[in-house]
Enzyme design. Structure first.
Site, PDB file in Angstrom:
ATOM      1  N   ASN A  11      97.095 -37.195  55.466  1.00 53.44           N
ATOM      2  CA  ASN A  11      98.373 -37.641  55.883  1.00 53.44           C
ATOM      3  C   ASN A  11      99.347 -36.337  55.065  1.00 53.44           C
ATOM      4  O   ASN A  11     100.020 -37.202  54.264  1.00 53.44           O
ATOM      5  CB  ASN A  11      97.821 -38.862  55.011  1.00 53.44           C
ATOM      6  N   LYS A  13     102.605 -38.499  55.231  1.00 55.32           N
ATOM      7  CA  LYS A  13     103.528 -39.427  54.783  1.00 55.32           C
ATOM      8  C   LYS A  13     105.202 -38.724  55.582  1.00 55.32           C
ATOM      9  O   LYS A  13     104.985 -38.336  56.401  1.00 55.32           O
ATOM     10  CB  LYS A  13     103.691 -38.714  53.648  1.00 55.32           C
ATOM     11  N   HIS A  96      97.887 -48.075  53.562  1.00 54.14           N
ATOM     12  CA  HIS A  96      97.467 -47.272  52.271  1.00 54.14           C
ATOM     13  C   HIS A  96      98.458 -47.599  51.173  1.00 54.14           C
ATOM     14  O   HIS A  96      98.977 -48.198  51.457  1.00 54.14           O
ATOM     15  CB  HIS A  96      98.348 -45.992  53.003  1.00 54.14           C
ATOM     16  N   GLU A  98     100.622 -46.448  49.621  1.00 59.46           N
ATOM     17  CA  GLU A  98     102.087 -46.927  49.112  1.00 59.46           C
ATOM     18  C   GLU A  98     103.265 -47.834  50.288  1.00 59.46           C
ATOM     19  O   GLU A  98     104.068 -48.012  50.142  1.00 59.46           O
ATOM     20  CB  GLU A  98     102.090 -45.009  50.059  1.00 59.46           C
ATOM     21  N   GLU A 168      90.515 -44.264  48.210  1.00 56.94           N
ATOM     22  CA  GLU A 168      92.159 -43.268  47.297  1.00 56.94           C
ATOM     23  C   GLU A 168      92.158 -44.561  45.601  1.00 56.94           C
ATOM     24  O   GLU A 168      93.466 -45.862  45.901  1.00 56.94           O
ATOM     25  CB  GLU A 168      92.950 -43.333  48.115  1.00 56.94           C
ATOM     26  N   GLY A 174      99.131 -38.711  45.265  1.00 56.83           N
ATOM     27  CA  GLY A 174     100.617 -37.617  44.308  1.00 56.83           C
ATOM     28  C   GLY A 174     100.108 -36.937  42.574  1.00 56.83           C
ATOM     29  O   GLY A 174     101.624 -36.931  43.004  1.00 56.83           O
ATOM     30  N   SER A 213      95.323 -36.579  45.163  1.00 53.85           N
ATOM     31  CA  SER A 213      94.853 -35.116  45.338  1.00 53.85           C
ATOM     32  C   SER A 213      94.006 -33.990  45.255  1.00 53.85           C
ATOM     33  O   SER A 213      93.325 -33.081  44.416  1.00 53.85           O
ATOM     34  CB  SER A 213      95.805 -35.218  43.253  1.00 53.85           C
ATOM     35  N   GLY A 234      97.006 -36.008  50.949  1.00 51.44           N
ATOM     36  CA  GLY A 234      98.486 -35.514  51.084  1.00 51.44           C
ATOM     37  C   GLY A 234      99.013 -34.698  50.543  1.00 51.44           C
ATOM     38  O   GLY A 234      99.532 -34.049  51.294  1.00 51.44           O
ATOM     39  N   GLY A 235      99.151 -34.194  49.552  1.00 53.89           N
ATOM     40  CA  GLY A 235     100.149 -32.672  48.734  1.00 53.89           C
ATOM     41  C   GLY A 235      99.843 -31.223  49.938  1.00 53.89           C
ATOM     42  O   GLY A 235     100.887 -30.893  50.064  1.00 53.89           O
TER      43      GLY A 235
HETATM   44  P1  PGA Z   1      97.392 -37.204  47.540  1.00 58.74           P
HETATM   45  O1  PGA Z   1      97.860 -37.846  48.510  1.00 58.74           O
HETATM   46  O2  PGA Z   1      96.631 -35.760  47.986  1.00 58.74           O
HETATM   47  O3  PGA Z   1      99.016 -36.059  47.184  1.00 58.74           O
HETATM   48  O4  PGA Z   1      97.070 -37.382  46.331  1.00 58.74           O
HETATM   49  C1  PGA Z   1      96.487 -38.739  49.724  1.00 58.74           C
HETATM   50  C2  PGA Z   1      96.978 -39.778  49.988  1.00 58.74           C
HETATM   51  O5  PGA Z   1      98.791 -40.488  49.396  1.00 58.74           O
HETATM   52  O6  PGA Z   1      96.209 -40.353  51.482  1.00 58.74           O
END
Ligand code: PGA
Length: 260
Positions: A11, A13, A96, A98, A168, A174, A213, A234-235
């Protein structure tokens, strides 16, 4: 032992640009050839054409990070399922946190989007998970059921199996503070058990991901859990080497005779 292959989804983002995306996807292509695990890259919408150019006819899929429930119309700034399909997407991320947190998505609209994605021939990746507050109140089970049930009510249990569910926890996204493998396993096992009450086969076949994470340091432990069928990253999907390392771990943990 399950024969579900691991699925690892990037992802990205609102990150990346043309040269960075190119480097990310080319490295991923080159370094995961002959893998058994499944991979997908979800870039921001303007880069789906680039993803299609780089990844078509390869073992790596791509997808959108969101979509409208409508096929077309006066919805300024939105992208329709048919458009994602036209650019070769296999997947689309739905709900998601966010987006939920900013009021764009809710439990009901996720059901409608899930249905619209399936209708367009896309595989929805439905994100669910509790906030820190809900976690501390011990409400995780309640929250994931509250988020899942409207989708099941909307599409039916059989159709649910055509999608993917990503657990999640919002407090892990994040933050660098991933859930423990035991917590991820407990919740994903609970989710699978909830589905099993409605249909045993769907529960056995559906892919359940963990996201929040996940990184090259904790991926092996998380992905070793029996109900963790993959990760939404994500990250760690911003640096090709990190993401590829997670893919390698997922591949090693994918059964030799996995279901295609
Ligand atoms: P993250 O993000 O790995 O940075 O925690 C995961 C996501 O938001 O799908």
């Amino acid at each position: 032992m399950t024969n579900r292959p691991k699925l690892v989804v990037a992802n990205r983002k609102m990150h990346g640009n043309l040269p960075d995306n190119q480097q990310f996807m080319q490295s991923l292509l080159q370094q995961t050839r002959h893998h058994r695990a499944r991979y997908a890259v979800c870039p921001p919408h303007p880069y789906l054409y680039q993803a299609q150019q780089v990844l078509q006819n390869s073992h790596i899929a791509w997808g959108g990070q969101n979509m409208s429930r409508h096929e077309k119309g006066a919805y300024t700034g939105s992208v329709s399922p048919l458009m994602l399909k036209e650019f070769g997407c296999t997947y689309v991320i739905i709900g998601h946190s966010e987006r939920r947190q900013r009021g764009h998505d809710n439990d009901e609209s996720c059901g409608e989007r899930f249905e619209a994605a399936l209708k367009a021939g896309l595989t929805p990746i439905l994100c669910i998970g509790e906030t820190l507050d809900e976690y501390e109140q011990g409400e995780t089970d309640l929250v994931v059921v509250r988020q899942l049930n409207p989708v099941i009510a909307h599409v039916g249990i059989q159709a649910l199996s055509k999608g993917v569910i990503a657990y999640e926890p919002v407090w892990a996204i994040g933050t660098g503070k991933a859930a423990t493998p035991q917590h991820a396993q407990a919740i994903l096992s609970f989710i699978r058990g909830h589905i099993e009450l409605l249909d045993v086969q769907v529960a056995e076949e559906i892919s359940l991901l963990y996201g929040g994470s996940m990184n090259p340091g904790n991926a092996a432990q998380l992905l070793s859990m029996p109900d963790v069928d993959g990760g939404l990253i994500g990250g760690a999907a911003l640096v090709a080497e990190d993401f590829i390392r997670i893919c390698q771990i997922a591949n090693e943990l994918t059964p030799l005779k996995s279901a295609a």
